[in-house]
Design an enzyme around this catalytic site. Structure first.
Site, PDB file in Angstrom:
ATOM      1  N   ASP A   1      68.980  44.160 -44.495  1.00 28.90           N
ATOM      2  CA  ASP A   1      69.317  45.205 -45.299  1.00 28.90           C
ATOM      3  C   ASP A   1      70.400  45.916 -45.065  1.00 28.90           C
ATOM      4  O   ASP A   1      70.080  46.859 -44.051  1.00 28.90           O
ATOM      5  CB  ASP A   1      67.856  46.018 -45.397  1.00 28.90           C
ATOM      6  CG  ASP A   1      67.862  47.156 -46.488  1.00 28.90           C
ATOM      7  OD1 ASP A   1      68.959  47.262 -47.198  1.00 28.90           O
ATOM      8  OD2 ASP A   1      66.903  47.806 -46.565  1.00 28.90           O
ATOM      9  N   ALA A   2      71.467  45.688 -45.429  1.00 28.90           N
ATOM     10  CA  ALA A   2      72.770  46.456 -44.828  1.00 28.90           C
ATOM     11  C   ALA A   2      73.389  46.972 -46.021  1.00 28.90           C
ATOM     12  O   ALA A   2      74.305  47.671 -46.042  1.00 28.90           O
ATOM     13  CB  ALA A   2      73.664  45.335 -44.265  1.00 28.90           C
ATOM     14  N   LYS A   3      73.125  46.722 -47.317  1.00 24.18           N
ATOM     15  CA  LYS A   3      73.447  47.217 -48.569  1.00 24.18           C
ATOM     16  C   LYS A   3      75.196  47.177 -48.644  1.00 24.18           C
ATOM     17  O   LYS A   3      75.757  48.217 -48.939  1.00 24.18           O
ATOM     18  CB  LYS A   3      73.098  48.848 -48.832  1.00 24.18           C
ATOM     19  CG  LYS A   3      71.400  48.647 -49.068  1.00 24.18           C
ATOM     20  CD  LYS A   3      70.836  50.096 -49.401  1.00 24.18           C
ATOM     21  CE  LYS A   3      69.570  50.062 -49.783  1.00 24.18           C
ATOM     22  NZ  LYS A   3      68.564  49.527 -48.572  1.00 24.18           N
ATOM     23  N   ARG A   4      75.758  46.112 -48.318  1.00 28.44           N
ATOM     24  CA  ARG A   4      77.108  46.074 -48.123  1.00 28.44           C
ATOM     25  C   ARG A   4      77.770  45.716 -49.572  1.00 28.44           C
ATOM     26  O   ARG A   4      76.962  45.301 -50.388  1.00 28.44           O
ATOM     27  CB  ARG A   4      77.657  44.830 -47.291  1.00 28.44           C
ATOM     28  CG  ARG A   4      76.961  45.241 -45.582  1.00 28.44           C
ATOM     29  CD  ARG A   4      77.780  46.313 -45.132  1.00 28.44           C
ATOM     30  NE  ARG A   4      77.786  46.601 -43.596  1.00 28.44           N
ATOM     31  CZ  ARG A   4      76.758  46.904 -42.992  1.00 28.44           C
ATOM     32  NH1 ARG A   4      75.817  47.717 -43.565  1.00 28.44           N
ATOM     33  NH2 ARG A   4      76.802  47.113 -41.783  1.00 28.44           N
TER      34      ARG A   4
END
Lengths: 328, 328
Positions: B124-127
């Site tokens: 979960d890094a929402k890049r």
């Protein structure tokens, strides 16, 4: 966990040295830097192994650690070359992240080195998340002060690019951290890529809305409010916006809509934005916008126009040429 | 630089071992994992120093390195506890990034350990970024295979959360990398926070549009197209969406709009989403959605309901309780 407790937790031995002197806000520090250097150029640090100058390019059998070391050397040399010329540099987190933990270690060193050399740093990481997760990102990146002070952060940047897709409530943990650490934000408002309109240009057509503004304009109005709250004597606050040079008409409209906000303008040069395009972002004093160039400067050794004895001469020549274009 | 050349560059010594055998796509691997474990639970790995169990919580004078070590130990123990119970875990990059390079090193170790223990990992890094920058993020995170194969990546995840604000053109470098490495995406479509509607619920009111759909719906239609392109025999593709449990009505509508897409559902438990809310995301076979719980499971030692002899007993009891709620 508040940012203060985080700072002291991270540096327990030095917590008694906490510096609670008033911090100069980022918006004012950027005004001072642009006035001192007499130009708005931002040098983008986007290292890529295959494009490094031959003298420092790692061989085909180089390990990831050796590649990360080469990124560090490359960025240090660029900082040495441009730190007296430009007010700010912008490392692109993605290219360091691509090399895993070694790359991220190099990134932290590059930021610290830029700070040591007296140039401001905006970390281009486009982070965004909700609540305590947003706080964690803010604590990670925002603050270039020494360990043991409230302005310390592990990655040590003066400012950060943030993505507002999750909602404007999610900007609050970032703005709080800016206030505590004298740092700043550039909120994505209108990006420079061809497909940026898919979401950003959508006109709000809900029955509750009678304004007919686009999402980018809606975001810009919110950024202006945040910028005005932190506005210094020179007219600019610490919360700014990203608006691409590739949409000059929108850049001019955004300048009007956000009179208190610094605008970070990507898309100059390689992406097609010209000097006359980006001047729409600046006020009469030459303040209000910083203009980023990455490939056009850092890989100038590939451009016959800027050839020099050393690859850093090419970087210097390309930087001086961009400064000339923007200030003449 | 293509993803393949990146993988071999990063692991030059093993490039001759490149495994070009067909990769099982992420969408199918997730079907297999959910059917094998007989539940859709995703355990969120969101470590925070102040909430760790007393036995592994670092003291007030701990260094950042000691905190990162504690995060690693904590997550390894959770993986040991849940790897036979649930199909997938979700580390939250922000909490590791907050600890700087030491934290990012711990994150890479946690992902490798989960893979070794046979549980899937969604980072979960929402890049999100444009062009070659998006490619760098994709190369950084996507791929859980061994070094020297096209499925290797430095952070080693099976899937990644991505932010679509910059436009759907910016998803393409990520989907290309998914295809090359057998990995997957969860595109943010409707997030769980109270302010998510500011952008996501906006109805497209442009003159060119006569559809009257919201931005979330517009995104969902695009995700469905990408999911359908990679759909396996069990009906689900490798490109999915994030839709919060806190908006159950929208979750049901999104399930219908994206019949080929896996949905990652945050917001269960601590954020207010109930078991009956999240069931709207699943099909009759119990497939199609994975339901995340972070604090409710990993900090279960703080909940008297789940008290056990060891803190990992609390984690186990909370996990079993969530499985029971979702499958009864």
């Amino acid at each position: 966990m508040t940012s203060d407790s985080k700072a002291s937790l991270a540096n327990p031995d030095k917590s008694t040295q906490s510096n609670n002197a008033p911090l100069v806000p980022f918006g004012q520090r950027l005004v001072d830097a642009v006035l001192a250097k007499k130009n708005p150029v931002c040098v983008g640090l986007d290292p890529r192994t295959s494009s490094l100058p031959e003298s420092i390019r790692p061989g085909a059998t180089a390990s990831v650690k050796e590649q990360a070391d080469a990124f560090r050397v490359f960025c240090f040399e660029i900082i040495d070359t441009v730190h007296e010329l430009v007010p700010i540099v912008k490392p692109q987190a993605a290219f360091f992240e691509e090399l895993g933990p070694y790359g991220m270690d190099a990134l932290a060193q590059v930021v610290r080195y830029a700070t040591k050399r007296g140039v401001l740093v905006v970390m281009d990481a486009k982070r965004g998340d909700i609540g305590t997760t947003a706080t964690a990102y803010a604590n990670a990146f925002l603050g270039s002060g020494p360990e043991g002070t409230t302005a310390f952060s592990p990655w040590g940047a003066d400012a950060l690019t943030v993505n507002p897709f999750l909602g404007i409530d999610t900007l609050e943990p970032f703005t709080q951290r800016c206030h505590a650490s004298g740092s700043g934000l550039f909120v994505l408002v209108k990006t420079s890529n061809p497909g940026s309109g898919f979401l950003q240009d959508v006109i709000d057509g809900s029955q509750l809305s009678t304004t007919g503004v686009s999402l980018s304009e809606k975001l810009a109005s919110h950024v202006e409010m945040l910028a005005a709250e932190s506005r210094g004597t020179d007219g600019y606050g610490s919360i700014g916006a990203v608006v691409g040079a590739t949409y000059p008409h929108q850049l001019a409209a955004m300048r009007e809509r956000m009179p208190s906000a610094w605008i970070l303008v990507p898309g100059y040069g390689a992406q097609g934005g010209s000097a006359s395009d980006v001047k729409h972002g600046m006020d009469a004093r030459g303040l209000g916008a910083i203009i980023n160039s990455s490939r056009g400067i850092i890989f100038a050794h590939d451009n016959p126009k800027y050839r020099g004895a050393e690859w850093t001469d090419s970087v210097r020549n390309a930087t001086l040429d961009m400064i000339e274009s923007l200030t003449s």
